[in-house]
Design a protein around this motif. Structure first.
Motif, PDB file in Angstrom:
ATOM      1  N   ALA A 367       1.179  -1.802   0.060  1.00 21.68           N
ATOM      2  CA  ALA A 367       0.125  -0.258   0.648  1.00 21.68           C
ATOM      3  C   ALA A 367       1.030   1.583   0.384  1.00 21.68           C
ATOM      4  O   ALA A 367       0.505   2.472  -0.576  1.00 21.68           O
ATOM      5  CB  ALA A 367      -0.819  -0.180   1.130  1.00 21.68           C
ATOM      6  N   VAL A 368       1.991   1.370   0.335  1.00 22.08           N
ATOM      7  CA  VAL A 368       2.796   2.115   0.177  1.00 22.08           C
ATOM      8  C   VAL A 368       3.177   3.029  -0.267  1.00 22.08           C
ATOM      9  O   VAL A 368       2.957   4.161  -1.061  1.00 22.08           O
ATOM     10  CB  VAL A 368       3.878   1.913   2.115  1.00 22.08           C
ATOM     11  CG1 VAL A 368       5.158   3.223   2.213  1.00 22.08           C
ATOM     12  CG2 VAL A 368       3.825   2.286   3.031  1.00 22.08           C
ATOM     13  N   TRP A 369       3.794   1.517  -1.470  1.00 23.83           N
ATOM     14  CA  TRP A 369       4.370   2.033  -3.039  1.00 23.83           C
ATOM     15  C   TRP A 369       3.466   2.560  -3.536  1.00 23.83           C
ATOM     16  O   TRP A 369       3.358   3.558  -4.687  1.00 23.83           O
ATOM     17  CB  TRP A 369       4.695   0.838  -2.965  1.00 23.83           C
ATOM     18  CG  TRP A 369       6.283   0.873  -2.488  1.00 23.83           C
ATOM     19  CD1 TRP A 369       6.510  -0.794  -1.924  1.00 23.83           C
ATOM     20  CD2 TRP A 369       7.411   1.325  -2.810  1.00 23.83           C
ATOM     21  NE1 TRP A 369       7.938  -0.507  -1.141  1.00 23.83           N
ATOM     22  CE2 TRP A 369       7.592   0.420  -1.610  1.00 23.83           C
ATOM     23  CE3 TRP A 369       7.640   2.072  -3.371  1.00 23.83           C
ATOM     24  CZ2 TRP A 369       9.459   0.852  -1.659  1.00 23.83           C
ATOM     25  CZ3 TRP A 369       9.150   2.350  -3.382  1.00 23.83           C
ATOM     26  CH2 TRP A 369      10.215   1.907  -2.582  1.00 23.83           C
ATOM     27  N   GLY A 370       2.175   2.018  -3.528  1.00 23.39           N
ATOM     28  CA  GLY A 370       1.147   2.178  -3.962  1.00 23.39           C
ATOM     29  C   GLY A 370       0.716   3.713  -3.692  1.00 23.39           C
ATOM     30  O   GLY A 370       0.134   4.857  -5.048  1.00 23.39           O
ATOM     31  N   ARG A 371       0.279   4.265  -2.580  1.00 21.74           N
ATOM     32  CA  ARG A 371       0.299   5.525  -2.004  1.00 21.74           C
ATOM     33  C   ARG A 371       1.264   6.585  -3.217  1.00 21.74           C
ATOM     34  O   ARG A 371       0.902   7.544  -3.217  1.00 21.74           O
ATOM     35  CB  ARG A 371      -0.045   5.723  -0.133  1.00 21.74           C
ATOM     36  CG  ARG A 371      -1.173   5.188  -0.198  1.00 21.74           C
ATOM     37  CD  ARG A 371      -1.942   5.837   0.974  1.00 21.74           C
ATOM     38  NE  ARG A 371      -0.279   5.754   2.037  1.00 21.74           N
ATOM     39  CZ  ARG A 371      -0.331   4.610   3.236  1.00 21.74           C
ATOM     40  NH1 ARG A 371      -1.557   3.382   2.582  1.00 21.74           N
ATOM     41  NH2 ARG A 371       0.196   3.457   3.344  1.00 21.74           N
ATOM     42  N   THR A 372       2.623   6.224  -2.489  1.00 21.30           N
ATOM     43  CA  THR A 372       4.009   7.130  -3.359  1.00 21.30           C
ATOM     44  C   THR A 372       3.426   7.624  -5.343  1.00 21.30           C
ATOM     45  O   THR A 372       3.477   8.676  -5.370  1.00 21.30           O
ATOM     46  CB  THR A 372       4.752   6.013  -3.321  1.00 21.30           C
ATOM     47  OG1 THR A 372       5.547   5.919  -2.040  1.00 21.30           O
ATOM     48  CG2 THR A 372       5.618   6.826  -3.796  1.00 21.30           C
ATOM     49  N   ALA A 373       3.069   5.752  -5.699  1.00 15.84           N
ATOM     50  CA  ALA A 373       2.423   6.193  -6.850  1.00 15.84           C
ATOM     51  C   ALA A 373       1.279   7.261  -7.236  1.00 15.84           C
ATOM     52  O   ALA A 373       1.834   8.128  -8.113  1.00 15.84           O
ATOM     53  CB  ALA A 373       2.475   5.049  -8.135  1.00 15.84           C
ATOM     54  N   GLY A 374       0.381   7.345  -6.428  1.00 17.37           N
ATOM     55  CA  GLY A 374      -0.323   7.814  -6.975  1.00 17.37           C
ATOM     56  C   GLY A 374      -0.027   9.395  -6.161  1.00 17.37           C
ATOM     57  O   GLY A 374      -0.398  10.058  -6.878  1.00 17.37           O
ATOM     58  N   PHE A 375       0.977   9.819  -5.245  1.00 20.23           N
ATOM     59  CA  PHE A 375       1.200  10.839  -4.906  1.00 20.23           C
ATOM     60  C   PHE A 375       1.828  11.858  -5.607  1.00 20.23           C
ATOM     61  O   PHE A 375       2.039  13.241  -6.439  1.00 20.23           O
ATOM     62  CB  PHE A 375       2.037  11.199  -3.315  1.00 20.23           C
ATOM     63  CG  PHE A 375       2.236  12.264  -2.913  1.00 20.23           C
ATOM     64  CD1 PHE A 375       1.495  13.038  -2.964  1.00 20.23           C
ATOM     65  CD2 PHE A 375       3.756  12.773  -3.528  1.00 20.23           C
ATOM     66  CE1 PHE A 375       1.739  14.174  -1.938  1.00 20.23           C
ATOM     67  CE2 PHE A 375       4.296  13.295  -2.813  1.00 20.23           C
ATOM     68  CZ  PHE A 375       3.351  14.357  -1.657  1.00 20.23           C
ATOM     69  N   HIS A 629      -3.933   3.083 -18.173  1.00 26.06           N
ATOM     70  CA  HIS A 629      -2.778   3.258 -17.550  1.00 26.06           C
ATOM     71  C   HIS A 629      -2.822   3.732 -16.040  1.00 26.06           C
ATOM     72  O   HIS A 629      -1.657   3.541 -15.876  1.00 26.06           O
ATOM     73  CB  HIS A 629      -2.811   4.847 -18.610  1.00 26.06           C
ATOM     74  CG  HIS A 629      -0.855   4.887 -18.606  1.00 26.06           C
ATOM     75  ND1 HIS A 629      -0.218   4.542 -19.437  1.00 26.06           N
ATOM     76  CD2 HIS A 629      -1.017   6.318 -18.295  1.00 26.06           C
ATOM     77  CE1 HIS A 629       0.918   4.946 -18.699  1.00 26.06           C
ATOM     78  NE2 HIS A 629       0.691   5.829 -18.479  1.00 26.06           N
ATOM     79  N   THR A 630      -3.607   4.742 -15.520  1.00 28.54           N
ATOM     80  CA  THR A 630      -2.919   5.519 -14.254  1.00 28.54           C
ATOM     81  C   THR A 630      -3.112   4.145 -13.618  1.00 28.54           C
ATOM     82  O   THR A 630      -2.352   4.176 -12.753  1.00 28.54           O
ATOM     83  CB  THR A 630      -4.120   6.217 -14.308  1.00 28.54           C
ATOM     84  OG1 THR A 630      -3.381   7.416 -15.115  1.00 28.54           O
ATOM     85  CG2 THR A 630      -3.492   6.989 -12.916  1.00 28.54           C
ATOM     86  N   ALA A 631      -3.888   3.409 -13.762  1.00 26.26           N
ATOM     87  CA  ALA A 631      -4.302   2.370 -12.367  1.00 26.26           C
ATOM     88  C   ALA A 631      -3.099   1.523 -12.867  1.00 26.26           C
ATOM     89  O   ALA A 631      -2.626  -0.021 -11.831  1.00 26.26           O
ATOM     90  CB  ALA A 631      -5.342   2.192 -12.363  1.00 26.26           C
ATOM     91  N   ALA A 632      -3.025   1.082 -13.524  1.00 29.81           N
ATOM     92  CA  ALA A 632      -1.799  -0.078 -14.313  1.00 29.81           C
ATOM     93  C   ALA A 632      -0.238   0.253 -13.606  1.00 29.81           C
ATOM     94  O   ALA A 632       0.089  -0.204 -12.953  1.00 29.81           O
ATOM     95  CB  ALA A 632      -1.423  -0.442 -16.084  1.00 29.81           C
ATOM     96  N   GLY A 636       1.435  -1.521 -10.839  1.00 29.19           N
ATOM     97  CA  GLY A 636       2.697  -2.280 -11.156  1.00 29.19           C
ATOM     98  C   GLY A 636       4.335  -1.455 -10.034  1.00 29.19           C
ATOM     99  O   GLY A 636       4.764  -2.530  -9.357  1.00 29.19           O
ATOM    100  N   LEU A 637       3.874  -0.412 -10.138  1.00 33.62           N
ATOM    101  CA  LEU A 637       5.221   0.045  -8.492  1.00 33.62           C
ATOM    102  C   LEU A 637       4.279  -0.517  -7.240  1.00 33.62           C
ATOM    103  O   LEU A 637       5.358  -0.970  -6.380  1.00 33.62           O
ATOM    104  CB  LEU A 637       4.755   1.641  -8.855  1.00 33.62           C
ATOM    105  CG  LEU A 637       5.903   2.142  -7.762  1.00 33.62           C
ATOM    106  CD1 LEU A 637       7.272   1.839  -7.622  1.00 33.62           C
ATOM    107  CD2 LEU A 637       6.054   3.592  -7.063  1.00 33.62           C
ATOM    108  N   THR A 640       6.020  -4.365  -6.806  1.00 40.25           N
ATOM    109  CA  THR A 640       7.352  -4.109  -7.390  1.00 40.25           C
ATOM    110  C   THR A 640       8.046  -3.526  -6.871  1.00 40.25           C
ATOM    111  O   THR A 640       8.977  -4.012  -6.030  1.00 40.25           O
ATOM    112  CB  THR A 640       7.269  -3.961  -8.970  1.00 40.25           C
ATOM    113  OG1 THR A 640       7.177  -3.003  -9.066  1.00 40.25           O
ATOM    114  CG2 THR A 640       7.232  -5.114 -10.025  1.00 40.25           C
ATOM    115  N   GLY A 641       7.086  -2.478  -6.285  1.00 36.85           N
ATOM    116  CA  GLY A 641       8.488  -1.663  -5.474  1.00 36.85           C
ATOM    117  C   GLY A 641       9.541  -2.355  -4.029  1.00 36.85           C
ATOM    118  O   GLY A 641      10.261  -2.053  -4.201  1.00 36.85           O
ATOM    119  N   GLY A 642       8.386  -2.758  -3.117  1.00 37.44           N
ATOM    120  CA  GLY A 642       8.994  -3.800  -2.400  1.00 37.44           C
ATOM    121  C   GLY A 642       9.959  -4.207  -2.699  1.00 37.44           C
ATOM    122  O   GLY A 642      11.002  -4.583  -1.949  1.00 37.44           O
ATOM    123  N   LEU A 643       9.616  -5.063  -3.851  1.00 39.18           N
ATOM    124  CA  LEU A 643      10.793  -6.323  -4.301  1.00 39.18           C
ATOM    125  C   LEU A 643      12.105  -6.049  -4.500  1.00 39.18           C
ATOM    126  O   LEU A 643      13.075  -5.756  -4.254  1.00 39.18           O
ATOM    127  CB  LEU A 643       9.718  -7.812  -5.183  1.00 39.18           C
ATOM    128  CG  LEU A 643      10.667  -8.096  -5.700  1.00 39.18           C
ATOM    129  CD1 LEU A 643      11.385  -9.363  -4.519  1.00 39.18           C
ATOM    130  CD2 LEU A 643       9.215  -9.247  -6.460  1.00 39.18           C
TER     131      LEU A 643
END
Length: 800
Positions: A367-375, A629-632, A636-637, A640-643
């Motif tokens: 979730a942290v990476w998802g929020r980062t991507a959205g921000f 596109h934006t959701a993708a 994706g982040l 994969t961000g944590g890994l």
């Protein structure tokens, strides 16, 4: 319309690995044992040279002088220190002459001369307390090292009124090899336990954490055997041992990290171990192969340069990358089949999961990476400009690069051969051993030699010209420049001398440290366009085959290049200019060895593509699945961000361990690559990529019709995937046939309405699947969201 569920169809490779896992492990163990034997003496067969262009004028002249005038090319120096007495004292002179005669009588030693024989001012310190005995060791590097090991105990130390220290290029290179071997052993002892701790933190399970480490050890042992085999075919640099061992360990662990994680996800979904391994190899295994290919392409570019230093690292690097992938795809799957659910044994995170289950709200994985991507995407112009400007700013120091040659200053200040060379540099007139030599071939008169000598002496920045020394139809002149080897004036002097060759009555060739540097720079400059073009073209093709987009491959190249700016800027600011030299424990020579930027670029670019491919494939998969596109990009982040960060941190730890070396070039190599990997994972992949992809929007995926058809035919399409089993071991259906507009559909084989799904996080699906399987939705923070699992049912992931 419903479909009949079928068990997953295993390919030939999967059947080979999973059908007889014990046999696979036994064969792997046997090969590893043979690798231990085969690679046991690899360090003794590596060289510390290979920096020169073998076809250059300076290389030809050096070999000719070694053959015709061995006294002109001494590679061994004995520094005679008379203490408070003058070297001209009769007692000192008598002992020095005795040592000179003893050295001349040694097997494998030729061209012995000394200050006490020649009276040459260049061989006597300006304060009169030290003087030199010069000689040449014959044979290849291995033979010279053996000779040095034999004679050093006989000459080093106190002899009557004098003290003797050993120096010269042979001693420098031999001491460098010894130190690098010792440092590499220490680096492995540092990296392995730290890596184990990081893997335990990433996996929770101690058993799962040990598996990537085992694969890494297998890769190291195999690397040594590969390097030993390459020494039979070509010269292999000692630096290849450091780099390829680090890459073998780091990449093997990264690849194993991807595979073990995916295997655990399949088990958590209810698959039996064999089915889980089969799906893992078709998904994460494909990612590993593609990733290894991208790294190998970047390393292969070094083979276009003529220096054996770069060629040997290219050959060894390609082999090691493929070995790391093979170890992850052969040894690991067999072990996973045998372990099964026990891969989760010794789970150190059960306590924390119980606490969350007792009342804490469930945390969405990634979730942290998802929020980062959205921000980032909501402020895409700002992040794109700010991040790009910051990276460019970090790289600006590279504009002041000064290229030089590796010398004794690579060694720690306490190294004996460096002490000798430093005394010569500071206390002796001119720069003995650092001048230029001119080989003259063709019969000439004494007057013609004298006239040519006067022409050379009249050139700017010439301190003096000695010679000629004539032997038949050949002669040589020794030119002492006023400046240091890396000075532009000395390099200009090389060009001026060569420009006069047309007017000389004989054929001339120039060598010496300054001439070698000029030829090396020209060789690098000549090969650079081809190397960069090779990397660019092949990278464009590979990323296009992965994504089917024209813009994404261009973005990948540009963003990967930006991720390297911090490494190149730090290279100059720290290692050339000497900032942090006290903290890091090195001495700056004021220049960067000419071939190292090429080496570091090729390696760092390949590692950057490694992580880039993993992120892009997840984004592309989600875009194909949802069309958003934006959701993708966010998905994706998030996935994969944590890994990627965990993998980058582990690889950086290995590189930093290499960076603890006492040899400056190895230190720069390790620390520079660690910085590049971390910048790529934490800045470029987390901030710049989502910002740029948000700005390009749906146009990101555009390609002209002919290229779309090409991709449909030859691209990396996703094949049929295996359905997962339920917790009770029965096969579940493939993805529901869902109407993408209404979100409704019929689950195959049931006729019932499936759980609700979304194109974003897939939370509804996750909740229902957890209920069906009885699984704890927070059973493992590393598991993929169920949106990914639904996609896995539909098609085989490229990304794993």
């Amino acid at each position: 319309m419903t479909e009949v569920n079928r068990p997953p169809r295993a390919g030939g490779w999967t059947r080979l690995v999973t059908a007889r896992p014990r046999l696979s492990l036994l064969v792997a163990l046997l090969i590893t044992a043979l690798a231990v034997v085969a690679g046991s003496d690899v360090a003794d067969r590596l060289t510390s040279g290979g920096w020169e262009d073998p076809k250059a004028e300076s290389t030809y002249a050096t070999k000719a002088l070694q053959r015709e005038f061995p006294n002109s090319q001494p590679n061994l120096l004995l520094m005679i220190d008379a203490g408070d007495t003058s070297v001209d004292d009769p007692g000192v002179a008598a002992e020095a002459k005795r040592l000179t005669e003893r050295l001349a009588a040694e097997k494998g030693v030729t061209g012995v001369g000394s200050y006490w024989q020649t009276g040459a001012p260049a061989l006597r310190a300006e304060d009169g307390r030290q003087a030199l005995i010069a000689a040449r060791l014959t044979g290849d590097e291995t033979t010279m090292n053996a000779t040095l090991d034999r004679i050093t105990p006989e000459f080093r130390g106190t002899h009557g009124p004098v003290d003797v220290k050993i120096g010269g290029i042979v001693a420098v290179r031999h001491e460098m090899q010894t130190i690098i071997q010792e440092d590499l052993t220490r680096a492995e002892l540092i990296a392995l336990p730290v890596t184990l701790v990081l893997l335990v933190m990433a996996f929770g399970s101690a058993v799962a954490a040990l598996l990537p480490l085992v694969v890494g050890v297998v890769a190291i042992l195999g690397t040594n055997a590969i390097l030993r085999g390459l020494t039979e075919l070509t010269d292999v640099s000692i630096f290849a041992l450091n780099l390829t061992t680090a890459m073998g360990l780091g990449l093997a662990i990264d690849y194993a990290l991807f595979i073990v994680r995916r295997f655990r996800e399949e088990l958590s979904a209810g698959a039996d171990p064999r089915a889980a391994v089969a799906t893992t190899l078709r998904t994460a295994g494909r990612t590993v192969l593609f990733s290894a290919l991208t790294v190998a392409v970047s390393l292969a570019a070094m083979a276009v340069f003529p220096q054996s230093f770069l060629k040997s690292i290219a050959y060894a690097g390609i082999a090691v990358v493929l070995l790391a992938a093979a170890a992850a795809l052969i040894v690991l799957p067999a072990a996973l089949v045998l372990l099964g659910e026990r891969v989760n044994a010794l789970d150190l995170r059960k306590l924390f999961r119980r606490r969350r289950a007792q009342g804490a709200p469930a945390r969405e994985e990634g979730a942290v990476w998802g929020r980062t991507a959205g921000f980032v995407m909501r402020r895409a112009p700002f992040f794109a400009l700010a991040t790009t400007a910051g990276l460019v700013l970090l790289g600006l120091p590279f504009l002041g690069v000064k290229f030089g040659s590796a010398d004794d200053r690579q060694l720690p200040a306490s190294a004996e051969s460096r002490v000798v060379q430093q005394h010569i540099r500071e206390d002796f007139p001119g720069t003995p051993g650092g001048g230029l030599e001119i080989l003259a071939e063709g019969r000439a008169t004494e007057a013609q030699y004298a006239a040519y000598k006067d022409e050379i002496a009249a050139l700017p920045d010439v301190l003096r010209v000695d010679g000629p020394v004539v032997d038949g139809d050949a002669a040589y002149f020794a030119v002492q420049p006023k400046g240091d080897v890396v000075d532009e004036a000395v390099q200009d002097l090389v060009h001026d001398i060569r420009a006069q060759a047309a007017d000389a009555p004989f054929k001339t060739s120039v060598t010496g440290a300054g001439a070698v540097l000029v030829d090396t720079k020209e060789a690098i400059g000549g090969g650079l366009p081809l190397a960069l073009s090779f990397i660019a073209v092949v990278t464009l093709l590979l990323v296009f085959l992965l994504t089917g987009s024209v813009l994404v491959p261009l973005q990948a190249i540009l963003l990967n290049a930006l991720s390297l700016t911090a490494m190149f800027g730090a290279m100059i600011w720290v290692f050339q200019d000497g900032h942090l030299s006290g903290l890091l424990g090195f001495s700056s020579s004021g220049s960067i060895e000419t071939t190292l930027p090429v080496l570091m670029f090729c390696v760092a670019f390949g590692l950057s593509m490694d992580y880039g491919v993993f992120l892009l494939s997840r984004i592309k998969e989600e875009y194909d699945h949802t069309g958003d596109h934006t959701a993708a990009v966010r998905h994706g982040l998030q996935r994969t961000g944590g890994l990627i960060t965990a993998a980058a941190v582990i690889l950086a730890v290995v590189m930093i361990a290499i960076g603890t070396s006492r040899v400056t070039n190895t230190k720069m190599l390790g620390l520079g690559l660690a910085l590049a990997v971390l910048m790529d994972a934490m800045i470029v992949r987390s901030l710049l990529v989502p910002a740029v992809m948000r700005l390009t929007g749906r146009a990101t995926w555009w390609a002209p019709a002919p290229l779309r058809r090409f991709h449909e035919r030859f691209g990396l399409s996703e094949g049929e995937s295996a359905p997962r089993a339920t917790a009770t071991g029965t096969a579940t259906g493939t993805a529901a046939e869902t109407d993408t507009e209404t979100g409704t559909g019929t689950e195959p084989g049931t006729g019932s309405t499936p759980p609700p799904t979304t194109t974003g996080s897939g939370k509804g699906e996750e909740s229902n699947r957890d209920k069906e399987s009885g699984a704890d939705p927070e059973s493992d923070g590393d598991e993929e969201s169920d949106t990914d699992r639904q996609s896995d049912h539909d098609k085989v992931e490229i990304s794993g």
